[in-house]
Design an enzyme around this catalytic site. Sequence first.
Site, short mmCIF file in Angstrom:
data_model
loop_
_atom_site.label_atom_id
_atom_site.label_comp_id
_atom_site.label_asym_id
_atom_site.label_seq_id
_atom_site.Cartn_x
_atom_site.Cartn_y
_atom_site.Cartn_z
N HIS A 243 0.80 -1.23 0.00
CA HIS A 243 0.00 0.00 0.00
C HIS A 243 0.84 1.29 0.00
CE1 HIS A 243 -3.48 -2.46 1.22
NE2 HIS A 243 -2.72 -2.99 2.15
C1 BDR Z 1 -3.03 0.73 5.40
O1 BDR Z 1 -3.24 0.18 6.70
C2 BDR Z 1 -2.01 -0.23 7.26
O2 BDR Z 1 -2.15 -1.47 7.86
C3 BDR Z 1 -0.99 -0.19 6.15
O3 BDR Z 1 0.28 0.17 6.66
C4 BDR Z 1 -1.53 0.83 5.19
O4 BDR Z 1 -1.10 2.14 5.53
C5 BDR Z 1 -3.75 -0.14 4.39
O5 BDR Z 1 -5.12 -0.18 4.67
#
Ligand code: BDR
Length: 313
Positions: A243
Amino acid sequence: MPPRKIIIDTDPGQDDAVAILLALASPEEIELVGITAVAGNVPLSLTTRNARIVCELAGRPDIPVFAGADRPLLRPLRTAEHVHGKTGLDGPALPDPTMPLQAAHAVDFLIETLRREPPGAVSLCPIGPLTNIALALMRAPDIASRIAEIVLMGGAYFEVGNITPTAEFNIYVDPEAAAKVFACGAPITVMPLDVTHKALVTADRVAAFRDLGTEPGRAVAEWTDFFERFDKEKYGSAGAPLHDPCTVAYLLKPKLFSGRHINVEIETRSDLTRGMTVADWWRVSGREANATFMGDVDADGFFALLTDRIGRL
Ligand code: BDR
Ligand code: CA
């Protein structure tokens, strides 16, 4: 062109760690002026630690790391150890950091930096819950017009949600903070799940990180090995979504991404859909556009960039 100054606001998290490495591997384009840590994936005591571990892994103990909010504006903290492990950075064994945490509060650092630098000189890259950014905007509303751009990871439209059926984790943890950020008037670019779920670390892509033969390459491969078990099981996908590095990749190569400049509002009141990013993708609301909401990524181009840059560390 001098490198653009950015502040990464983060809750590391393996994918946050890769985003930080990508920024530190790109000094010609990006000057990372500081990292502000926030509670999110794990509590603040661990996110401040993890941010420093990552700086040291990149050979950059000079990067100032600041501790910020230890809980959302109004709600109890919701963490994500089920994805990231007990420390938030589970996977490779990495040494405890020796670089210090800065004495100043993250929110003061954000405000002072934005006031000190000329308007439009500093971009923010929030990749965790938006508590620190919202607190800075509430305390010093004048900084909104000084922010060059906010490029954040959060939200979803077609992919809907990952922590609830309708909400993405970063927005869900502190929806009131997210609502303030989306209303602040600064230019905002959003990397939602619609994009990040297309940036999957397949076996070949993990192997490319491992084959770099460097400590950072090995760490990225082992972080991925750790957190992909969760996503593979949940989505039945070929690998885990990476992400947060999408935000830094956008700063380096915006043409890898495409999206729409639209209105995005945050649901804060409904128990059922709290933290939903109500994105007017089809432009049916008549509400004014306040964000560029990305929808697609050239995943091969993204991983080529990431592998090349991590290889430079
Ligand atoms: C986001 O949530 C976190 O767990 C990850 O680091 C990312 O920023 C994805 O939904
Ligand atoms: Ca994150």
